[in-house]
Design an enzyme around this catalytic site. Structure first.
Site, mmCIF file in Angstrom:
data_model
loop_
_atom_site.group_PDB
_atom_site.id
_atom_site.type_symbol
_atom_site.label_atom_id
_atom_site.label_comp_id
_atom_site.label_asym_id
_atom_site.label_seq_id
_atom_site.Cartn_x
_atom_site.Cartn_y
_atom_site.Cartn_z
ATOM 1 N N SER A 189 0.815 -1.228 0.000
ATOM 2 C CA SER A 189 0.000 0.000 0.000
ATOM 3 C C SER A 189 0.840 1.265 0.000
ATOM 4 O O SER A 189 0.344 2.347 0.293
ATOM 5 C CB SER A 189 -0.993 -0.017 1.164
ATOM 6 O OG SER A 189 -0.405 -0.503 2.336
ATOM 7 N N TYR A 211 2.293 -14.421 -14.807
ATOM 8 C CA TYR A 211 1.365 -13.542 -14.073
ATOM 9 C C TYR A 211 -0.065 -14.083 -14.145
ATOM 10 O O TYR A 211 -0.782 -14.114 -13.136
ATOM 11 C CB TYR A 211 1.459 -12.156 -14.698
ATOM 12 C CG TYR A 211 0.674 -11.054 -14.031
ATOM 13 C CD1 TYR A 211 1.080 -10.525 -12.805
ATOM 14 C CD2 TYR A 211 -0.444 -10.497 -14.647
ATOM 15 C CE1 TYR A 211 0.366 -9.481 -12.215
ATOM 16 C CE2 TYR A 211 -1.155 -9.461 -14.072
ATOM 17 C CZ TYR A 211 -0.746 -8.953 -12.852
ATOM 18 O OH TYR A 211 -1.438 -7.914 -12.266
ATOM 19 N N LYS A 224 -2.264 -15.131 -10.930
ATOM 20 C CA LYS A 224 -3.526 -14.443 -10.625
ATOM 21 C C LYS A 224 -4.721 -15.394 -10.707
ATOM 22 O O LYS A 224 -5.697 -15.223 -9.973
ATOM 23 C CB LYS A 224 -3.712 -13.241 -11.555
ATOM 24 C CG LYS A 224 -2.682 -12.127 -11.332
ATOM 25 C CD LYS A 224 -2.732 -11.582 -9.917
ATOM 26 C CE LYS A 224 -1.978 -10.266 -9.762
ATOM 27 N NZ LYS A 224 -1.959 -9.790 -8.368
HETATM 28 P P1 NDP Z 1 2.470 -0.827 -8.109
HETATM 29 O O1 NDP Z 1 3.677 -1.304 -8.840
HETATM 30 O O2 NDP Z 1 2.015 0.572 -8.248
HETATM 31 O O3 NDP Z 1 2.628 -1.155 -6.524
HETATM 32 C C1 NDP Z 1 3.035 -2.421 -6.116
HETATM 33 C C2 NDP Z 1 2.990 -2.511 -4.603
HETATM 34 O O4 NDP Z 1 3.352 -3.846 -4.215
HETATM 35 C C3 NDP Z 1 3.956 -1.579 -3.920
HETATM 36 O O5 NDP Z 1 3.401 -1.143 -2.701
HETATM 37 C C4 NDP Z 1 5.175 -2.477 -3.650
HETATM 38 O O6 NDP Z 1 5.921 -2.077 -2.519
HETATM 39 C C5 NDP Z 1 4.482 -3.790 -3.349
HETATM 40 N N1 NDP Z 1 5.357 -4.935 -3.586
HETATM 41 C C6 NDP Z 1 5.791 -5.426 -4.781
HETATM 42 N N2 NDP Z 1 6.605 -6.478 -4.576
HETATM 43 C C7 NDP Z 1 6.692 -6.659 -3.229
HETATM 44 C C8 NDP Z 1 7.384 -7.567 -2.390
HETATM 45 N N3 NDP Z 1 8.168 -8.538 -2.877
HETATM 46 N N4 NDP Z 1 7.247 -7.458 -1.049
HETATM 47 C C9 NDP Z 1 6.466 -6.489 -0.527
HETATM 48 N N5 NDP Z 1 5.788 -5.593 -1.262
HETATM 49 C C10 NDP Z 1 5.895 -5.686 -2.601
HETATM 50 O O7 NDP Z 1 1.324 -1.868 -8.537
HETATM 51 P P2 NDP Z 1 -0.260 -1.688 -8.734
HETATM 52 O O8 NDP Z 1 -0.823 -0.784 -7.716
HETATM 53 O O9 NDP Z 1 -0.520 -1.457 -10.163
HETATM 54 O O10 NDP Z 1 -0.703 -3.198 -8.424
HETATM 55 C C11 NDP Z 1 -1.304 -3.592 -7.193
HETATM 56 C C12 NDP Z 1 -1.929 -4.956 -7.412
HETATM 57 O O11 NDP Z 1 -2.922 -4.851 -8.424
HETATM 58 C C13 NDP Z 1 -0.944 -6.034 -7.881
HETATM 59 O O12 NDP Z 1 -1.240 -7.264 -7.274
HETATM 60 C C14 NDP Z 1 -1.211 -6.102 -9.373
HETATM 61 O O13 NDP Z 1 -0.877 -7.357 -9.901
HETATM 62 C C15 NDP Z 1 -2.702 -5.848 -9.403
HETATM 63 N N6 NDP Z 1 -3.197 -5.399 -10.694
HETATM 64 C C16 NDP Z 1 -2.754 -4.249 -11.272
HETATM 65 C C17 NDP Z 1 -3.240 -3.845 -12.504
HETATM 66 C C18 NDP Z 1 -2.782 -2.599 -13.192
HETATM 67 O O14 NDP Z 1 -3.190 -2.407 -14.347
HETATM 68 N N7 NDP Z 1 -2.009 -1.743 -12.570
HETATM 69 C C19 NDP Z 1 -4.235 -4.654 -13.219
HETATM 70 C C20 NDP Z 1 -4.644 -5.828 -12.513
HETATM 71 C C21 NDP Z 1 -4.139 -6.171 -11.299
HETATM 72 P P3 NDP Z 1 7.233 -1.094 -2.674
HETATM 73 O O15 NDP Z 1 6.698 0.276 -3.012
HETATM 74 O O16 NDP Z 1 7.883 -1.144 -1.337
HETATM 75 O O17 NDP Z 1 8.044 -1.683 -3.785
#
Ligand code: NDP
Length: 243
Positions: free
Chosen positions: A11, A154, A158
């Site tokens: 988040s 992915y 998912k």
């Molecule tokens: P962002 O890349 O904007 O954010 C990703 C978040 O996940 C960040 O808070 C990041 O933390 C955290 N994160 C990633 N890897 C790890 C890890 N190994 N351990 C802990 N935290 C981790 O992604 P989105 O907001 O776009 O995506 C959020 C969710 O929505 C995901 O599951 C994605 O698959 C899903 N999604 C997104 C879509 C899109 O079009 N954007 C479409 C469909 C699904 P940090 O900042 O510390 O790296």
């Protein structure tokens, strides 16, 4: 009414951040999470605080099972169990399957799918024991519903999340704990690269990308009392892409 706390993995940014802000606006206390301390996480903490709710931030890598479980258990021991868990942290690593390395497969599966086990499993019995019910929402993707080229890893992860949600919902229904997934389509966040946009935008009936707020509102609904009879579903937020 007892104040309710929601933990949202990933988040610091994007959909997770928007969800934290929306839930805070609705009066929930918030437990933020990022992989490591970052400016983005601190900024989100400040922005949630301004909304007048209690907020704290945890940091751990969701691919590290031991660390994930320990940090969560320490947090609930100190502060009490959460009302809701949003499993949102995720990554993509797109490449056609023929060229996909084992590292790419493992990283994507571990981050998006294995983290469901690492985050939710240690919290299930504490949630049951509150006897208040609860909410679990996993952020899947329309890729997990339809499949998407260049995303075999992915899409598998998912789709796996959807299976996990459907099975766990059966196990927890009698405890008044609902378990659902959201399946966003193309959402404007750091995750989306320009070439994906070019290829996908013409396929979206609403002819626009979704916003993180579009997804946050759906998650907030599933977390709310209004959704108490909704479990084992996948809510698609995709501008009609899948249909
Ligand atoms: P962002 O890349 O904007 O954010 C990703 C978040 O996940 C960040 O808070 C990041 O933390 C955290 N994160 C990633 N890897 C790890 C890890 N190994 N351990 C802990 N935290 C981790 O992604 P989105 O907001 O776009 O995506 C959020 C969710 O929505 C995901 O599951 C994605 O698959 C899903 N999604 C997104 C879509 C899109 O079009 N954007 C479409 C469909 C699904 P940090 O900042 O510390 O790296």
């Amino acid at each position: 009414m007892q104040k309710q706390t929601i933990f949202i993995s990933g988040s610091s940014r994007g959909i997770g951040r928007a969800t934290a802000l929306q839930l805070a606006r609705e009066g929930y206390d918030i437990v933020l999470h990022g992989r490591a301390p970052s400016e983005a996480l601190s900024q989100t903490l400040e922005d949630v605080k301004v909304l007048g709710v209690n907020v704290r931030a945890l940091t751990f890598d969701v691919t590290d099972r031991e660390e994930t479980q320990q940090k969560l258990l320490d947090d609930i021991e100190e502060n009490g169990m959460y009302w809701g868990i949003v499993v949102n942290a995720g990554i993509t690593d797109d490449v056609t399957f023929a060229g996909m390395t084992p590292e790419s497969w493992d990283r994507v599966l571990r981050t998006n799918l294995d983290s469901f086990y690492s985050v939710v499993q240690p919290l299930v019995m504490p949630m049951v024991k509150t006897r208040r019910g609860g909410r679990i929402v996993a952020v899947s993707s329309i890729s997990g519903v339809m499949g998407n080229r260049g995303q075999v890893n992915y899409s598998a992860a998912k789709a796996g999340l959807i299976g996990a949600v459907k099975a766990l919902a059966l196990e927890l229904a009698s405890r008044k704990i609902t378990v659902n997934a959201v399946a966003p389509g193309l959402i404007e966040t750091d995750m989306i690269e320009d070439f994906v946009l070019e290829h996908a935008l013409p396929l979206i009936p609403m002819k626009r990308m979704g916003t993180a707020d579009d997804v946050a509102h759906a998650i907030a609904f599933l977390v709310s009392d209004k959704a108490s009879y909704i479990t084992r579903t996948v809510l698609e937020i995709d501008g009609g892409l899948h249909g």
